[in-house]
Design an enzyme around this catalytic site. Structure first.
Site, PDB file in Angstrom:
ATOM      1  N   ASP A  42      92.555 -33.076  78.043  1.00  0.00           N
ATOM      2  CA  ASP A  42      93.386 -34.229  78.429  1.00  0.00           C
ATOM      3  C   ASP A  42      94.593 -33.901  79.313  1.00  0.00           C
ATOM      4  OD1 ASP A  42      91.578 -35.370  76.712  1.00  0.00           O
ATOM      5  OD2 ASP A  42      93.047 -36.103  75.276  1.00  0.00           O
ATOM      6  N   LYS A 140      86.397 -39.632  76.162  1.00  0.00           N
ATOM      7  CA  LYS A 140      86.470 -40.026  74.755  1.00  0.00           C
ATOM      8  C   LYS A 140      87.449 -41.178  74.577  1.00  0.00           C
ATOM      9  CE  LYS A 140      89.763 -36.233  74.027  1.00  0.00           C
ATOM     10  NZ  LYS A 140      90.959 -37.007  73.694  1.00  0.00           N
ATOM     11  N   CYS A 185      95.222 -34.079  70.202  1.00  0.00           N
ATOM     12  CA  CYS A 185      93.881 -33.836  70.747  1.00  0.00           C
ATOM     13  C   CYS A 185      93.477 -32.363  70.724  1.00  0.00           C
ATOM     14  CB  CYS A 185      93.784 -34.409  72.153  1.00  0.00           C
ATOM     15  SG  CYS A 185      93.981 -36.214  72.159  1.00  0.00           S
TER      16      CYS A 185
END
Length: 240
Positions: A42, A140, A185
């Site tokens: 990310d 996601k 994450c």
């Protein structure tokens, strides 16, 4: 007067010690092989300076990731990829503010500012990432009613992303995790990687955390308990 023989002997000893130290470091550095994969989590504009959910010093992970990525033939990148009005956004819950929590069918949910909405510039990967060999991007969090921190499993604990099967089909045995944010994450990815049976390393200086309500310390404790190894980028033998 100085004894030249003693001086030369001393210089030789220092040089030898330096050489031995260098060889020991080289021997102990982790050398990624074909069974290793780097997971870059990310590194998106929303989490970088100026983004709607900017992680402090988030931009500092980019050069570190670019450097270590040179040593990996196998690289996977992930993107948060939320729908407009995603369940994890505080804006869709009346009277709620970012970083408050609510109960959802799958458990506690931290509420976030709107971020990484599909197709927006904020959801794009940082333009400064330079990893041309990355073979896969996992998106996601695109199910509107379920959040997703982990690269392996959505927050409901049963919806998989397919990453585990992808890695296993390529005979990957150990994964190195870097990116944003350490306590969400990155940590969830590392924990799920352990549950899936991989040897897992988190590259601490290639990550940055949010640290809300003690989340960073808890994440490191949870990862240590699960057998995740905490390393620095300097522990990886980097290809020139």
């Amino acid at each position: 007067m100085l004894d030249r023989r003693k001086v030369l002997a001393g210089v030789s000893t220092v040089a030898l010690a330096s050489l031995v130290s260098s060889k020991l470091w080289a021997a102990s550095a982790i050398k990624p092989d074909d069974a290793s994969a780097l997971l870059v989590i990310d590194v998106q504009n929303c989490f970088l300076p100026g983004g709607s959910l900017a992680v402090k010093e988030g931009e500092q992970v980019v050069p570190v990731i670019n450097k270590i990525a040179k040593s990996f033939a196998n690289v996977v990148m992930t993107q948060d990829w939320h729908t407009p009005g995603h369940v994890s956004f505080a804006s869709v819950h009346s009277g709620k503010k970012p970083f408050e929590t609510i109960d959802l069918p799958y458990g506690k949910q931290v509420l976030w500012p709107d971020h990484c909405v599909q197709g927006t510039d904020g959801a794009a990967l940082s333009k400064d990432l330079s990893i041309p060999q990355a073979a896969l991007i996992i998106r996601k969090g695109f199910h509107k009613d379920v959040d997703s921190y982990s690269a392996f499993m959505e927050a409901d604990g049963k919806t998989t992303t397919g990453l585990a099967a992808y890695l296993k089909s390529r005979k990957i045995k150990r994964v190195f995790v870097a990116g944003l944010a350490t306590d969400f994450c990155v940590a969830w990815t590392a924990l799920d990687a352990r549950k899936t049976g991989f040897e897992v390393y988190v590259v601490e200086d290639a990550c940055r955390g949010i640290d809300t309500q003690g989340s960073l310390a808890k994440a490191w404790a949870d990862m240590a308990k699960a057998g995740v190894k905490r390393i620095q980028s300097g522990d990886i033998a980097v290809t020139a």
